[in-house]
Design an enzyme around this catalytic site. Structure first.
Site, PDB file in Angstrom:
ATOM      1  CB  CYS A 183      -0.934   0.004   1.201  1.00 16.00           C
ATOM      2  SG  CYS A 183      -0.127  -0.408   2.749  1.00 16.00           S
ATOM      3  CG  HIS A 216      -0.314   4.619   3.492  1.00 14.37           C
ATOM      4  ND1 HIS A 216      -0.832   4.601   4.759  1.00 14.37           N
ATOM      5  CD2 HIS A 216       0.045   3.336   3.216  1.00 14.37           C
ATOM      6  CE1 HIS A 216      -0.801   3.362   5.232  1.00 14.37           C
ATOM      7  NE2 HIS A 216      -0.273   2.571   4.316  1.00 14.37           N
TER       8      HIS A 216
HETATM    9  P1  NAP Z   1      -5.787  -8.051   9.934  1.00 14.16           P
HETATM   10  O1  NAP Z   1      -6.793  -6.980  10.155  1.00 14.16           O
HETATM   11  O2  NAP Z   1      -4.857  -8.381  11.041  1.00 14.16           O
HETATM   12  O3  NAP Z   1      -6.605  -9.399   9.557  1.00 14.16           O
HETATM   13  C1  NAP Z   1      -6.006 -10.656   9.450  1.00 14.16           C
HETATM   14  C2  NAP Z   1      -6.961 -11.613   8.738  1.00 14.16           C
HETATM   15  O4  NAP Z   1      -6.255 -12.818   8.434  1.00 14.16           O
HETATM   16  C3  NAP Z   1      -8.181 -12.031   9.546  1.00 14.16           C
HETATM   17  O5  NAP Z   1      -9.264 -12.219   8.675  1.00 14.16           O
HETATM   18  C4  NAP Z   1      -7.740 -13.377  10.150  1.00 14.16           C
HETATM   19  O6  NAP Z   1      -8.828 -14.241  10.457  1.00 14.16           O
HETATM   20  C5  NAP Z   1      -6.980 -13.941   8.965  1.00 14.16           C
HETATM   21  N1  NAP Z   1      -6.032 -14.978   9.332  1.00 14.16           N
HETATM   22  C6  NAP Z   1      -5.056 -14.916  10.265  1.00 14.16           C
HETATM   23  N2  NAP Z   1      -4.382 -16.097  10.294  1.00 14.16           N
HETATM   24  C7  NAP Z   1      -4.944 -16.889   9.348  1.00 14.16           C
HETATM   25  C8  NAP Z   1      -4.707 -18.215   8.906  1.00 14.16           C
HETATM   26  N3  NAP Z   1      -3.743 -18.973   9.428  1.00 14.16           N
HETATM   27  N4  NAP Z   1      -5.493 -18.715   7.913  1.00 14.16           N
HETATM   28  C9  NAP Z   1      -6.479 -17.972   7.382  1.00 14.16           C
HETATM   29  N5  NAP Z   1      -6.769 -16.701   7.751  1.00 14.16           N
HETATM   30  C10 NAP Z   1      -5.990 -16.179   8.736  1.00 14.16           C
HETATM   31  O7  NAP Z   1      -4.858  -7.773   8.683  1.00 14.16           O
HETATM   32  P2  NAP Z   1      -5.160  -6.827   7.380  1.00 14.16           P
HETATM   33  O8  NAP Z   1      -4.784  -5.420   7.641  1.00 14.16           O
HETATM   34  O9  NAP Z   1      -6.548  -7.116   6.915  1.00 14.16           O
HETATM   35  O10 NAP Z   1      -4.074  -7.349   6.335  1.00 14.16           O
HETATM   36  C11 NAP Z   1      -4.288  -8.517   5.572  1.00 14.16           C
HETATM   37  C12 NAP Z   1      -3.251  -8.613   4.459  1.00 14.16           C
HETATM   38  O11 NAP Z   1      -3.348  -7.507   3.577  1.00 14.16           O
HETATM   39  C13 NAP Z   1      -1.792  -8.604   4.945  1.00 14.16           C
HETATM   40  O12 NAP Z   1      -1.060  -9.455   4.071  1.00 14.16           O
HETATM   41  C14 NAP Z   1      -1.374  -7.175   4.766  1.00 14.16           C
HETATM   42  O13 NAP Z   1       0.017  -7.047   4.636  1.00 14.16           O
HETATM   43  C15 NAP Z   1      -2.080  -6.841   3.469  1.00 14.16           C
HETATM   44  N6  NAP Z   1      -2.309  -5.416   3.230  1.00 14.16           N
HETATM   45  C16 NAP Z   1      -2.865  -4.627   4.186  1.00 14.16           C
HETATM   46  C17 NAP Z   1      -3.105  -3.279   3.883  1.00 14.16           C
HETATM   47  C18 NAP Z   1      -3.752  -2.341   4.857  1.00 14.16           C
HETATM   48  O14 NAP Z   1      -3.795  -1.135   4.547  1.00 14.16           O
HETATM   49  N7  NAP Z   1      -4.262  -2.808   6.004  1.00 14.16           N
HETATM   50  C19 NAP Z   1      -2.782  -2.774   2.638  1.00 14.16           C
HETATM   51  C20 NAP Z   1      -2.228  -3.618   1.681  1.00 14.16           C
HETATM   52  C21 NAP Z   1      -2.006  -4.920   2.003  1.00 14.16           C
HETATM   53  P3  NAP Z   1      -9.455 -14.323  11.958  1.00 14.16           P
HETATM   54  O15 NAP Z   1     -10.340 -13.136  12.106  1.00 14.16           O
HETATM   55  O16 NAP Z   1     -10.208 -15.612  11.926  1.00 14.16           O
HETATM   56  O17 NAP Z   1      -8.311 -14.323  12.917  1.00 14.16           O
END
Ligand code: NAP
Length: 354
Positions: free
Chosen positions: A153, A247
């Site tokens: 991002c 950002h």
């Molecule tokens: P987050 O809010 O911490 O959410 C994590 C998610 O992953 C939850 O749905 C969780 O499910 C699931 N999860 C965790 N362990 C898992 C497993 N072993 N198997 C299947 N699902 C699992 O994180 P996020 O911000 O959404 O980020 C998710 C991804 O997008 C990351 O790779 C991050 O680097 C990328 N990303 C984020 C952004 C941003 O701005 N936030 C931007 C670009 C990319 P439960 O609820 O069941 O625990």
């Protein structure tokens, strides 16, 4: 056109929730499948996100009662035409591979496969031609599915404006300082104690991503893999700042041939991005917006420009060390995450890969 049946992997997280809310009433895609970790598996979606729904809109009616599956159970996603992956990098590495192997295309946000040699990393306004790698990837692996990823991002706030100039004047080097929102770390993310009244000058892995990912995006297909560009040289400083979404980046550029100030602004204002005739529903009409006020862009005022899909630039002025400097801003969970993933899927649909 019949809507494609789509799934969201890690649908309960910050990015997953954004996918679910942005896909409500999407003209081409219908969410039919949601999965997450075993902690959420078996619950209906509204129960699984109870107390941690962070979107400004309500949970869409159509998904409230969908039973959340375990993302590791690939068979449960069989009815999907493709899936969006919002998995963290750890689980994504293995699981995305398994989905593609099972014939289910994966449009991913995770960093796990960004540097896999035959996986395209797409910003539709910059390198849509990189999706031509898909048949090569499928042949290499013997897959019917495929993996396509989007970049980190943090890149989104400067990559499109940089590319628009690079095409014509060749950017030799760039020094970039990002000020990144807390939503970029998911939920709960950085502890409030660490970020209120504070700036944290470290985000694990982010500077390396900001310096290396642009090289693949600006690279080209060479045989069975991508050949990375060697310029611009990028030096990135990435900081976590106490804003929720958006950002911002301050950027200094050095060119092979220094353009005029008004020429830069004209290029940005006329930059068309994805061809209009593809009619991609999430494509911004103006992918780069230039604000002439001396104090714009600002995070709160400009992050939602073009429904969060545009990059807003401003403060273009001479740089005493390099050539020109400016400020860029984009919405990290829309353009930088779920919205960017949806635009990638729309491009794939328009080009016949989905
Ligand atoms: P987050 O809010 O911490 O959410 C994590 C998610 O992953 C939850 O749905 C969780 O499910 C699931 N999860 C965790 N362990 C898992 C497993 N072993 N198997 C299947 N699902 C699992 O994180 P996020 O911000 O959404 O980020 C998710 C991804 O997008 C990351 O790779 C991050 O680097 C990328 N990303 C984020 C952004 C941003 O701005 N936030 C931007 C670009 C990319 P439960 O609820 O069941 O625990």
């Amino acid at each position: 056109m019949d809507k494609l049946r789509v799934g969201v992997l890690a649908a309960t997280g910050m990015v997953g929730q954004k996918y679910v809310s942005l896909l409500e009433d999407h003209p081409w895609f219908e969410v039919v499948y949601l999965s997450a970790s075993e902690r959420s598996a078996g619950k209906i979606y509204e129960e699984a996100v109870k107390g941690r729904w962070h979107m400004e809109v309500e949970i869409p009616e159509a998904v409230r009662k969908i039973k959340v599956e375990n993302a590791a159970d690939i068979k449960s996603a069989r009815g999907c035409d493709f899936v969006f992956s919002a998995l963290g990098s750890g689980p994504a590495k293995e699981l995305e591979h398994k989905y593609a192997e099972a014939g289910i295309p994966v449009v991913s946000n995770a960093s796990a496969h960004r540097h896999t040699p035959d996986v395209p990393m797409i910003i539709p306004e910059i390198n849509p031609d990189h999706i031509d790698m898909i048949p090569i990837q499928q042949k290499n692996r013997g897959w019917e599915g495929f993996i396509v990823v989007k970049p980190n991002c943090s890149l989104q706030s400067y990559m499109t404006p940089l590319y628009a100039l690079h095409e014509k004047f060749h950017v030799k080097s760039a020094v970039i300082t990002t000020m990144q929102a807390v939503s970029g770390a998911g939920y709960p993310g950085v502890a409030s104690w660490d970020i209120i009244d504070n700036i944290v000058p470290y985000i694990s892995g982010e500077e390396e991503k900001s310096e290396r990912e642009p090289m693949k995006i600006l690279g080209r297909i060479a045989g069975n893999e991508f050949e990375y560009a060697t310029e611009p040289k990028i030096s990135a400083h990435c900081n976590r700042v106490p804003v929720l979404d958006g950002h911002m980046a301050t950027v200094s550029l050095q060119f092979e041939e220094k353009p005029e100030q008004e020429e830069i602004i004209r290029i940005w204002e006329n930059f068309k991005g994805v061809p209009q005739e593809l009619k991609l529903p999430f494509a911004p009409k103006h992918p780069i917006i230039y604000r002439r006020e001396q104090d714009r862009p600002q995070t709160r005022l400009d992050r939602d420009a073009e429904r969060g899909m545009a990059v807003t630039t401003g403060r273009l002025r001479e740089d005493a060390v390099l050539d020109w400097k400016f400020v860029g801003l984009s919405h990290n969970t829309v353009r930088g995450a779920a919205g960017g993933g949806i635009l990638n899927a729309e491009l794939l649909r328009a080009k016949g890969y989905l």
